[in-house]
Scaffold this motif. Structure first.
Motif, PDB file in Angstrom:
ATOM      1  N   PHE A 158       0.864  -1.176   0.000  1.00 30.78           N
ATOM      2  CA  PHE A 158       0.000   0.000   0.000  1.00 30.78           C
ATOM      3  C   PHE A 158       0.897   1.221   0.000  1.00 30.78           C
ATOM      4  CE2 PHE A 158      -2.907  -3.223   1.553  1.00 30.78           C
ATOM      5  CZ  PHE A 158      -4.072  -2.924   0.862  1.00 30.78           C
ATOM      6  N   VAL A 159       0.512   2.211  -0.772  1.00 30.52           N
ATOM      7  CA  VAL A 159       1.310   3.431  -0.868  1.00 30.52           C
ATOM      8  C   VAL A 159       0.449   4.634  -0.507  1.00 30.52           C
ATOM      9  CG1 VAL A 159       3.010   2.584  -2.526  1.00 30.52           C
ATOM     10  CG2 VAL A 159       0.856   3.482  -3.364  1.00 30.52           C
ATOM     11  N   SER A 160       1.015   5.541   0.262  1.00 31.05           N
ATOM     12  CA  SER A 160       0.321   6.775   0.597  1.00 31.05           C
ATOM     13  C   SER A 160       1.041   7.937  -0.060  1.00 31.05           C
ATOM     14  CB  SER A 160       0.257   6.968   2.114  1.00 31.05           C
ATOM     15  OG  SER A 160       1.558   7.112   2.659  1.00 31.05           O
ATOM     16  N   PHE A 161       0.299   9.006  -0.320  1.00 33.79           N
ATOM     17  CA  PHE A 161       0.830  10.178  -0.992  1.00 33.79           C
ATOM     18  C   PHE A 161       0.499  11.436  -0.200  1.00 33.79           C
ATOM     19  CE2 PHE A 161      -0.039   6.991  -4.225  1.00 33.79           C
ATOM     20  CZ  PHE A 161       1.129   6.981  -4.967  1.00 33.79           C
ATOM     21  N   SER A 162       1.336  12.444  -0.366  1.00 36.90           N
ATOM     22  CA  SER A 162       1.131  13.712   0.340  1.00 36.90           C
ATOM     23  C   SER A 162       0.271  14.681  -0.466  1.00 36.90           C
ATOM     24  CB  SER A 162       2.493  14.362   0.653  1.00 36.90           C
ATOM     25  OG  SER A 162       3.213  14.612  -0.544  1.00 36.90           O
ATOM     26  N   ASN A 163      -0.590  14.124  -1.309  1.00 36.71           N
ATOM     27  CA  ASN A 163      -1.471  14.935  -2.147  1.00 36.71           C
ATOM     28  C   ASN A 163      -2.647  14.061  -2.557  1.00 36.71           C
ATOM     29  OD1 ASN A 163      -2.632  16.379  -4.433  1.00 36.71           O
ATOM     30  ND2 ASN A 163      -0.702  17.497  -4.616  1.00 36.71           N
ATOM     31  N   PRO A 164      -3.869  14.592  -2.535  1.00 33.20           N
ATOM     32  CA  PRO A 164      -5.011  13.777  -2.953  1.00 33.20           C
ATOM     33  C   PRO A 164      -5.036  13.492  -4.451  1.00 33.20           C
ATOM     34  CG  PRO A 164      -5.713  16.004  -2.437  1.00 33.20           C
ATOM     35  CD  PRO A 164      -4.295  15.908  -2.008  1.00 33.20           C
ATOM     36  N   SER A 165      -4.231  14.218  -5.230  1.00 33.52           N
ATOM     37  CA  SER A 165      -4.082  13.976  -6.666  1.00 33.52           C
ATOM     38  C   SER A 165      -2.597  14.083  -7.010  1.00 33.52           C
ATOM     39  CB  SER A 165      -4.902  14.986  -7.485  1.00 33.52           C
ATOM     40  OG  SER A 165      -6.283  14.859  -7.214  1.00 33.52           O
ATOM     41  N   PRO A 166      -1.815  13.017  -6.747  1.00 33.09           N
ATOM     42  CA  PRO A 166      -0.354  13.123  -6.846  1.00 33.09           C
ATOM     43  C   PRO A 166       0.195  13.275  -8.256  1.00 33.09           C
ATOM     44  CG  PRO A 166      -1.011  10.872  -6.361  1.00 33.09           C
ATOM     45  CD  PRO A 166      -2.247  11.701  -6.243  1.00 33.09           C
ATOM     46  N   GLY A 167      -0.605  12.921  -9.255  1.00 27.91           N
ATOM     47  CA  GLY A 167      -0.120  12.963 -10.624  1.00 27.91           C
ATOM     48  C   GLY A 167       0.789  11.779 -10.927  1.00 27.91           C
ATOM     49  N   LEU A 168       0.975  11.480 -12.201  1.00 22.92           N
ATOM     50  CA  LEU A 168       1.797  10.338 -12.593  1.00 22.92           C
ATOM     51  C   LEU A 168       2.338  10.554 -13.997  1.00 22.92           C
ATOM     52  CD1 LEU A 168       2.798   7.357 -12.306  1.00 22.92           C
ATOM     53  CD2 LEU A 168       0.594   6.671 -13.300  1.00 22.92           C
ATOM     54  N   GLN A 169       3.632  10.307 -14.168  1.00 23.73           N
ATOM     55  CA  GLN A 169       4.223  10.240 -15.498  1.00 23.73           C
ATOM     56  C   GLN A 169       5.176   9.058 -15.523  1.00 23.73           C
ATOM     57  OE1 GLN A 169       6.781  13.469 -16.981  1.00 23.73           O
ATOM     58  NE2 GLN A 169       5.828  13.192 -18.985  1.00 23.73           N
ATOM     59  N   ILE A 170       4.891   8.085 -16.415  1.00 28.44           N
ATOM     60  CA  ILE A 170       5.730   6.900 -16.566  1.00 28.44           C
ATOM     61  C   ILE A 170       6.723   7.163 -17.686  1.00 28.44           C
ATOM     62  CG2 ILE A 170       5.764   4.435 -17.087  1.00 28.44           C
ATOM     63  CD1 ILE A 170       2.955   4.243 -15.936  1.00 28.44           C
ATOM     64  N   LEU A 171       7.995   7.036 -17.392  1.00 29.23           N
ATOM     65  CA  LEU A 171       9.050   7.399 -18.329  1.00 29.23           C
ATOM     66  C   LEU A 171       8.935   6.642 -19.654  1.00 29.23           C
ATOM     67  CD1 LEU A 171      11.665   8.970 -18.890  1.00 29.23           C
ATOM     68  CD2 LEU A 171      12.925   7.101 -17.785  1.00 29.23           C
ATOM     69  N   ASP A 172       8.718   5.324 -19.587  1.00 28.61           N
ATOM     70  CA  ASP A 172       8.656   4.521 -20.813  1.00 28.61           C
ATOM     71  C   ASP A 172       7.537   4.990 -21.738  1.00 28.61           C
ATOM     72  OD1 ASP A 172      10.719   3.106 -19.754  1.00 28.61           O
ATOM     73  OD2 ASP A 172       9.576   1.311 -19.289  1.00 28.61           O
ATOM     74  N   PHE A 173       6.370   5.271 -21.160  1.00 29.17           N
ATOM     75  CA  PHE A 173       5.235   5.698 -21.974  1.00 29.17           C
ATOM     76  C   PHE A 173       5.423   7.130 -22.473  1.00 29.17           C
ATOM     77  CE2 PHE A 173       3.431   2.089 -19.731  1.00 29.17           C
ATOM     78  CZ  PHE A 173       2.726   1.457 -20.738  1.00 29.17           C
ATOM     79  N   ALA A 174       6.099   7.960 -21.681  1.00 33.13           N
ATOM     80  CA  ALA A 174       6.370   9.326 -22.117  1.00 33.13           C
ATOM     81  C   ALA A 174       7.275   9.341 -23.341  1.00 33.13           C
ATOM     82  CB  ALA A 174       7.006  10.122 -20.982  1.00 33.13           C
ATOM     83  N   LEU A 175       8.194   8.375 -23.414  1.00 39.01           N
ATOM     84  CA  LEU A 175       9.128   8.313 -24.543  1.00 39.01           C
ATOM     85  C   LEU A 175       8.592   7.507 -25.728  1.00 39.01           C
ATOM     86  CD1 LEU A 175      12.539   7.768 -22.707  1.00 39.01           C
ATOM     87  CD2 LEU A 175      11.821   9.807 -23.952  1.00 39.01           C
ATOM     88  N   PHE A 176       7.935   6.386 -25.426  1.00 38.68           N
ATOM     89  CA  PHE A 176       7.607   5.438 -26.492  1.00 38.68           C
ATOM     90  C   PHE A 176       6.112   5.160 -26.648  1.00 38.68           C
ATOM     91  CE2 PHE A 176      11.686   4.180 -24.473  1.00 38.68           C
ATOM     92  CZ  PHE A 176      12.530   4.608 -25.492  1.00 38.68           C
TER      93      PHE A 176
END
Length: 207
Positions: A158-176
């Motif tokens: 389980f992972v917790s975040f310091s923001n209710p909408s932390p955002g996400l960018q996956i490097l592989d998908f950003a490039l390819f």
């Protein structure tokens, strides 16, 4: 003289308009600060309860992993509170590729199995370790990080975040995984064209 002033102060604070919470109105506008607030008269206890993390995510995919979020879009009670949660399921061989959360730091706790996790600092120093049940690791905001199933059984965290909408960018998908032209990727990553086109084919990119 003192008592009237005291009563006046107590009345002032008791009648303050400061809100205790801002349950997200998922049908209203969303801005950088999150969703607008749902009318308090419409708020119920169900806005503060979420059961979506009870079931395992579907790991029948390319990365053999599933992330089930409890962000403000799924769990409107966390809107405006600076917190959120997610469930991470990793099948054997599963991996969450290099990615960042632009809006939050992340804290991971392993519940089952073994997970190799790490991040890269802005000075390009690598911090990684194999984590077992009960271990916790933190990933500072905005830094590239990853998780890999390091064992021979499914892993759960389980992972917790310091923001209710932390955002996400996956490097592989950003490039390819998008339409970034192959020649630009080649010039900026030093990869050969054949490898780039192969990755684009796997990840659904064009160009």
């Amino acid at each position: 003289m003192f008592l009237p002033i005291l009563f006046a102060l107590l009345f002032l604070f008791s009648s303050s308009n400061a809100a205790d919470f801002c349950v997200g109105d998922l049908y209203g506008p969303q801005g950088p600060a999150g969703y607008s607030c749902k009318k308090e008269t419409l708020v119920t206890v169900n806005d503060f309860v979420y059961s979506g993390l009870a079931a395992a995510g579907n790991t029948s995919n390319l990365i053999k992993a599933a992330v089930t979020p409890a962000f403000s879009a799924q769990f409107p009670g966390v809107n405006g509170l600076g917190i959120s949660l997610a469930r991470l399921d990793l099948a054997v061989g599963g991996v969450v590729p290099m990615h960042t959360h632009p809006g939050a730091s992340e804290l991971l706790v392993v519940v089952e199995g073994s997970i190799c996790a790490g991040f890269i600092s802005s000075a390009n120093k690598v911090y990684f370790k194999s984590l077992n049940k009960g271990d916790i690791m933190v990933f500072p905001q905005g830094l590239l990080h990853f998780q890999i199933n390091a064992g021979k059984t499914p892993a759960l965290a389980f992972v917790s975040f310091s923001n209710p909408s932390p955002g996400l960018q996956i490097l592989d998908f950003a490039l390819f995984g998008d339409d970034l032209p192959t020649d630009i990727i080649q010039e900026t990553t030093f990869l050969d064209v054949v490898q780039i086109k192969k990755l684009k084919g796997v990840l659904g990119g064009t160009g």
